[in-house]
Design a protein around this motif. Structure first.
Motif, PDB file in Angstrom:
ATOM      1  N   GLY A 238     -15.691  -6.507  -3.750  1.00 50.06           N
ATOM      2  CA  GLY A 238     -15.536  -6.959  -2.675  1.00 50.06           C
ATOM      3  C   GLY A 238     -14.774  -6.094  -1.528  1.00 50.06           C
ATOM      4  O   GLY A 238     -14.188  -6.248  -0.766  1.00 50.06           O
ATOM      5  N   LYS A 239     -14.389  -4.611  -1.924  1.00 43.06           N
ATOM      6  CA  LYS A 239     -14.230  -3.455  -1.182  1.00 43.06           C
ATOM      7  C   LYS A 239     -13.233  -3.707  -1.107  1.00 43.06           C
ATOM      8  O   LYS A 239     -11.737  -2.564  -0.284  1.00 43.06           O
ATOM      9  N   ASN A 240     -11.902  -4.373  -2.213  1.00 43.66           N
ATOM     10  CA  ASN A 240     -10.803  -4.886  -2.776  1.00 43.66           C
ATOM     11  C   ASN A 240     -10.068  -3.595  -2.617  1.00 43.66           C
ATOM     12  O   ASN A 240      -9.902  -2.949  -4.013  1.00 43.66           O
TER      13      ASN A 240
ATOM     14  N   HIS B 109       0.684  -1.325  -0.021  1.00 42.90           N
ATOM     15  CA  HIS B 109      -0.315   0.244   0.000  1.00 42.90           C
ATOM     16  C   HIS B 109       0.798   1.320   0.092  1.00 42.90           C
ATOM     17  O   HIS B 109       0.316   1.984  -0.893  1.00 42.90           O
TER      18      HIS B 109
ATOM     19  N   PHE C 223      -3.431  -4.883  -7.751  1.00 39.44           N
ATOM     20  CA  PHE C 223      -4.838  -4.937  -6.530  1.00 39.44           C
ATOM     21  C   PHE C 223      -4.581  -6.025  -6.501  1.00 39.44           C
ATOM     22  O   PHE C 223      -4.008  -6.892  -6.285  1.00 39.44           O
ATOM     23  N   PHE C 224      -5.628  -5.948  -5.326  1.00 39.34           N
ATOM     24  CA  PHE C 224      -5.756  -6.461  -4.274  1.00 39.34           C
ATOM     25  C   PHE C 224      -6.631  -8.056  -4.539  1.00 39.34           C
ATOM     26  O   PHE C 224      -7.703  -6.982  -4.390  1.00 39.34           O
ATOM     27  N   ARG C 225      -6.854  -9.279  -4.820  1.00 35.49           N
ATOM     28  CA  ARG C 225      -7.859  -9.715  -5.418  1.00 35.49           C
ATOM     29  C   ARG C 225      -8.760 -10.819  -4.331  1.00 35.49           C
ATOM     30  O   ARG C 225      -8.275 -10.745  -3.455  1.00 35.49           O
ATOM     31  N   THR C 226      -9.882 -10.354  -4.868  1.00 38.11           N
ATOM     32  CA  THR C 226     -11.120 -11.267  -3.688  1.00 38.11           C
ATOM     33  C   THR C 226     -10.600 -12.573  -3.888  1.00 38.11           C
ATOM     34  O   THR C 226     -10.035 -13.416  -5.678  1.00 38.11           O
TER      35      THR C 226
ATOM     36  N   ILE D 101      -2.641 -10.902  -4.550  1.00 41.27           N
ATOM     37  CA  ILE D 101      -1.992  -9.088  -5.075  1.00 41.27           C
ATOM     38  C   ILE D 101      -1.791  -9.386  -6.058  1.00 41.27           C
ATOM     39  O   ILE D 101      -0.734 -11.007  -6.544  1.00 41.27           O
TER      40      ILE D 101
ATOM     41  N   GLN E  71     -12.267   1.476  -5.432  1.00 37.63           N
ATOM     42  CA  GLN E  71     -12.413   0.361  -4.548  1.00 37.63           C
ATOM     43  C   GLN E  71     -13.114  -1.138  -5.693  1.00 37.63           C
ATOM     44  O   GLN E  71     -13.671  -0.866  -6.531  1.00 37.63           O
TER      45      GLN E  71
ATOM     46  N   SER F  89      -7.435 -16.285  -0.239  1.00 37.54           N
ATOM     47  CA  SER F  89      -8.124 -14.922  -0.189  1.00 37.54           C
ATOM     48  C   SER F  89      -7.006 -13.763  -0.618  1.00 37.54           C
ATOM     49  O   SER F  89      -7.467 -12.168   0.089  1.00 37.54           O
ATOM     50  N   ASP F  90      -5.979 -13.722  -0.208  1.00 43.98           N
ATOM     51  CA  ASP F  90      -4.964 -12.674   0.141  1.00 43.98           C
ATOM     52  C   ASP F  90      -4.083 -11.869  -0.941  1.00 43.98           C
ATOM     53  O   ASP F  90      -2.317 -12.332  -1.086  1.00 43.98           O
TER      54      ASP F  90
END
Length: 139
Positions: free
Chosen positions: A29-31, A13, A43-46, A64, A26, A61-62
């Motif tokens: 998934g608000k990622n 970040h 980006f942070f992937r759902t 990137i 966003q 769940s984590d």
């Protein structure tokens, strides 16, 4: 900040936001989705069905996603067993690599910073990229 320490998810970040002309959108998934000129570069992937634990079937769940400059860069990163980058068939033909947040500490802060800077450069306009390279004496 020591550039040789292990990277942390918070560094993704911080470094992405530290690049010029960055906006944060966003995702569904608000990622967070980091963009330059309206183009995503990190980006942070759902959780998705293509990235999962082979033993449990549980979706990661984590994950990137980082853009890379070329297919050759992608192959170099995912082929090196010494780093945590991977890809899935969903990303075939897509100039990006994936890494799990839980494995980001396998990279040094300097390595992570370089990956994010390359991601930004691969998506920024030529003018913005050239200006940044000149300002940072990297051209």
């Amino acid at each position: 900040m020591a550039r040789s320490r292990k990277a942390r998810v918070a560094d993704v970040h911080e470094v992405a936001l530290g690049m010029p002309h960055v906006t944060v959108e966003q995702g569904g998934g608000k990622n967070p989705v980091y963009q330059v000129g309206g183009k995503s570069f990190v980006f942070f992937r759902t959780p998705r069905p293509d990235a999962f634990d082979a033993e449990t079937g549980e979706r990661y769940s984590d994950v990137i996603v980082f853009w890379v400059p070329s297919e050759d860069d992608k192959l170099a990163l995912v082929s090196d067993e010494g780093n945590p980058f991977f890809t899935t068939p969903h990303f075939d033909g897509h100039r990006s690599v994936l890494v799990r947040g839980s494995r980001i500490g396998e990279l040094s802060l300097a390595e992570l910073t370089e990956v994010i800077q390359d991601a930004w450069l691969s998506r920024a306009s030529k003018r913005r990229g050239s200006t940044w390279l000149e300002e940072n004496r990297l051209s």
